[in-house]
Design a protein around this motif. Structure first.
Motif, PDB file in Angstrom:
ATOM      1  N   THR A 123     -22.849 -44.681 -24.279  1.00  0.00           N
ATOM      2  CA  THR A 123     -21.729 -43.844 -23.854  1.00  0.00           C
ATOM      3  C   THR A 123     -22.041 -43.255 -22.487  1.00  0.00           C
ATOM      4  O   THR A 123     -23.126 -42.705 -22.278  1.00  0.00           O
ATOM      5  CB  THR A 123     -21.476 -42.714 -24.864  1.00  0.00           C
ATOM      6  N   ASN A 125     -20.657 -40.597 -19.488  1.00  0.00           N
ATOM      7  CA  ASN A 125     -19.711 -39.520 -19.208  1.00  0.00           C
ATOM      8  C   ASN A 125     -20.214 -38.716 -18.016  1.00  0.00           C
ATOM      9  O   ASN A 125     -21.258 -38.055 -18.102  1.00  0.00           O
ATOM     10  CB  ASN A 125     -19.563 -38.610 -20.430  1.00  0.00           C
ATOM     11  N   LEU A 265     -15.659 -37.025 -25.667  1.00  0.00           N
ATOM     12  CA  LEU A 265     -16.772 -37.941 -25.910  1.00  0.00           C
ATOM     13  C   LEU A 265     -17.930 -37.206 -26.569  1.00  0.00           C
ATOM     14  O   LEU A 265     -18.310 -36.112 -26.154  1.00  0.00           O
ATOM     15  CB  LEU A 265     -17.248 -38.569 -24.598  1.00  0.00           C
TER      16      LEU A 265
END
Length: 271
Positions: A123, A125, A265
């Motif tokens: 992930t 971000n 997220l």
């Protein structure tokens, strides 16, 4: 059965190891390891407040070894959404004196090598940190300090250095010329990690020294560790008074944008 929860939190700085006398102690673990130490829970004006000494019991973690990720994660696991992170700082200007309180509004990160994000992949971000300190919590700190025991300054930029050594004269001069107000070793990555978790975060820096001295006063000696600890400890009762006032001034609900920063997220959890 569900465990204990807290609405607000305070992360204590150098030598600041307790906010309240009547506490419940909670020990937690996190995917990032254990936090700095047991977390103290106390009732403050009808709200449960968590307190965590940043450097752990006995000040066992130097600035570059503080488990910042575990600390913020553990507070969030307790339900905390808003964190006050007071700290000790050296003054880079002759008009910010030892014993003054600077409610920070900007930061410059000069640290390196510290685990400084929850988003290690897959992930990704890129959280905005244009304004690293929550405006609502800054207002609460200013309200808590108003007419209080410490001279307070609204706004200031902290430059965060790696430590554990103090700055050279050239470094201190450079930071001052670049606009920093105070110098500290722990505000980063703490403030950035709080933002990644969608937590509100603000800090009041207690000035303990003049860093490498004051250019126009050669009689002011460079900082020592003993000076920092002694000044901070002498002012802890006053700082505690400010923080209790600030906690009382925190609004019941958030209207800032801090919670939206992660964009929904969830950080990757290490396995």
């Amino acid at each position: 059965m569900p465990g204990p929860t807290a609405e607000l939190a305070v992360i204590g700085g150098s030598g600041f190891t307790a906010l309240h006398d009547d506490v419940e102690t909670v020990e937690l673990d996190t995917p990032w390891g254990p936090p700095s130490g047991p977390i103290q829970l106390a009732d403050v004006d009808g709200r449960t407040v968590a307190f965590l000494p940043r450097h752990g019991p006995g000040h066992r973690f130097p600035p570059h070894r503080v488990p910042y990720r575990a600390n913020l994660w553990a507070l969030r696991e307790l339900g905390v959404a808003r964190v006050l992170g007071p700290c000790a700082a050296g003054s880079l200007h002759p008009d910010r004196h030892p014993g003054d309180l600077v409610v920070l509004d900007q930061a410059v990160d000069r640290t390196w090598g510290r685990p400084d994000t929850y988003f290690e992949g897959p992930t990704v971000n890129h959280v905005s940190l244009a304004d690293p300190y929550c405006p609502e919590l800054r207002s609460a700190l200013l309200a808590g300090a108003a007419d209080g025991p410490l001279p307070v300054h609204d706004g200031g930029t902290v430059v965060v250095i790696q430590g554990p050594r103090f700055a050279t004269r050239a470094e201190s001069r450079l930071h001052r010329e670049q606009g920093a107000t105070v110098i500290n070793m722990t505000q980063m990555p703490e403030a950035a990690l709080a933002r990644e978790l969608g937590l509100c975060y603000a800090s009041a820096a207690l000035v303990t020294d003049y860093d490498t001295g004051v250019d126009d006063d050669p009689g002011v000696a460079p900082v020592t560790q003993a000076e920092v600890f002694a000044t901070f400890e002498a002012n802890i009762p006053k700082l505690r008074q400010v923080l209790l006032g600030a906690l009382a001034a925190v609004p019941a609900t958030r209207s800032c944008a801090c919670a939206a920063a992660p964009g929904g997220l969830e950080p990757d959890v290490p396995t």
